[in-house]
Design a protein around this motif. Sequence first.
Motif, PDB file in Angstrom:
ATOM      1  N   ASN A 124      -0.567   4.230  -8.259  1.00  0.00           N
ATOM      2  CA  ASN A 124       0.618   4.214  -7.360  1.00  0.00           C
ATOM      3  C   ASN A 124       1.959   4.313  -8.477  1.00  0.00           C
ATOM      4  N   PRO A 125       2.500   5.692  -8.358  1.00  0.00           N
ATOM      5  CA  PRO A 125       3.539   5.697  -9.089  1.00  0.00           C
ATOM      6  C   PRO A 125       4.782   5.001  -8.830  1.00  0.00           C
ATOM      7  N   THR A 126       4.970   4.457  -7.694  1.00  0.00           N
ATOM      8  CA  THR A 126       6.038   3.538  -7.234  1.00  0.00           C
ATOM      9  C   THR A 126       6.129   2.388  -8.119  1.00  0.00           C
ATOM     10  N   CYS A 127       4.918   1.870  -8.214  1.00  0.00           N
ATOM     11  CA  CYS A 127       4.915   0.278  -8.776  1.00  0.00           C
ATOM     12  C   CYS A 127       4.007   0.282 -10.068  1.00  0.00           C
ATOM     13  N   GLY A 128       3.280   1.556 -10.625  1.00  0.00           N
ATOM     14  CA  GLY A 128       2.549   1.740 -11.679  1.00  0.00           C
ATOM     15  C   GLY A 128       1.117   0.804 -11.305  1.00  0.00           C
ATOM     16  N   ASP A 129       0.523   0.378 -10.063  1.00  0.00           N
ATOM     17  CA  ASP A 129      -0.713  -0.259 -10.068  1.00  0.00           C
ATOM     18  C   ASP A 129      -1.615   0.973 -10.449  1.00  0.00           C
ATOM     19  N   GLU A 130      -3.016   0.645 -10.641  1.00  0.00           N
ATOM     20  CA  GLU A 130      -3.991   1.795 -10.973  1.00  0.00           C
ATOM     21  C   GLU A 130      -5.148   1.078 -10.822  1.00  0.00           C
ATOM     22  N   ILE A 131      -6.120   2.106 -10.374  1.00  0.00           N
ATOM     23  CA  ILE A 131      -7.605   1.755 -10.156  1.00  0.00           C
ATOM     24  C   ILE A 131      -8.351   2.911 -10.692  1.00  0.00           C
ATOM     25  N   GLY A 181      -2.500  -4.273 -11.860  1.00  0.00           N
ATOM     26  CA  GLY A 181      -1.498  -4.216 -10.706  1.00  0.00           C
ATOM     27  C   GLY A 181      -1.280  -5.538 -10.150  1.00  0.00           C
ATOM     28  N   CYS A 182      -0.497  -5.468  -9.017  1.00  0.00           N
ATOM     29  CA  CYS A 182      -0.175  -6.631  -8.241  1.00  0.00           C
ATOM     30  C   CYS A 182      -1.188  -7.457  -7.620  1.00  0.00           C
ATOM     31  N   VAL A 200       2.212  -1.110   1.008  1.00  0.00           N
ATOM     32  CA  VAL A 200       0.960  -0.725   1.655  1.00  0.00           C
ATOM     33  C   VAL A 200       0.404   0.297   0.859  1.00  0.00           C
ATOM     34  N   LYS A 201       1.065   1.050   0.004  1.00  0.00           N
ATOM     35  CA  LYS A 201       0.125   1.807  -0.962  1.00  0.00           C
ATOM     36  C   LYS A 201      -0.457   1.052  -1.769  1.00  0.00           C
ATOM     37  N   CYS A 202      -0.101  -0.096  -2.443  1.00  0.00           N
ATOM     38  CA  CYS A 202      -0.681  -1.157  -3.068  1.00  0.00           C
ATOM     39  C   CYS A 202      -2.115  -1.434  -2.357  1.00  0.00           C
ATOM     40  N   ALA A 203      -2.022  -1.856  -1.192  1.00  0.00           N
ATOM     41  CA  ALA A 203      -3.466  -2.162  -0.444  1.00  0.00           C
ATOM     42  C   ALA A 203      -4.102  -1.197  -0.390  1.00  0.00           C
ATOM     43  N   MET A 204      -3.756   0.154  -0.316  1.00  0.00           N
ATOM     44  CA  MET A 204      -4.608   1.332   0.126  1.00  0.00           C
ATOM     45  C   MET A 204      -5.256   1.998  -1.091  1.00  0.00           C
TER      46      MET A 204
END
Length: 146
Positions: free
Chosen positions: A37-44, A65-66, A128-132
């Motif tokens: 997620n480029p907005t917050c930096g979360d990765e999987i 990530g979060c 929402v992007k974090c959850a998805m």
Amino acid sequence: MSDPLAGLYQELILEHSKRRDGEGLIEPFDAERFERNPTCGDEIRLRIRVDDAGAITELGWEGQGCSISQASSSVLAGLAPGLTRVDLEGRIEAFRELMRSRGGGVGDPEVLEDAVAFAGVSKFPMRVKCAMLAWTALEGCFAQLR
């Protein structure tokens, strides 16, 4: 959503973010997908193994990530094993619809199981992007299996 239910859902999300079901990459695997997620930096990074009938036998992931992205990955890891691609595509779409509801959806616990806890997240478009993230990674894995 009632306040007591919202509180229970928050607890479930926090529990999954700490427990992290399915955390750890599996070997061997049939498909792998990395999402960020480029907005917050979360990765999987998500890997799956499927049987001859197309059912997921194992799902493993690693990420950072979060608590929302980590909990959502955990929930998906608990939901996916034993389900076929068709079953999961329907559940991914149901989760996507819940995330698009802007707080108006509740989700079907028979379909989404613990993922209904993310209904409140849908009120916050940036979350929402974090959850998805994990769910989108699973779709990417399916694309590799075609």
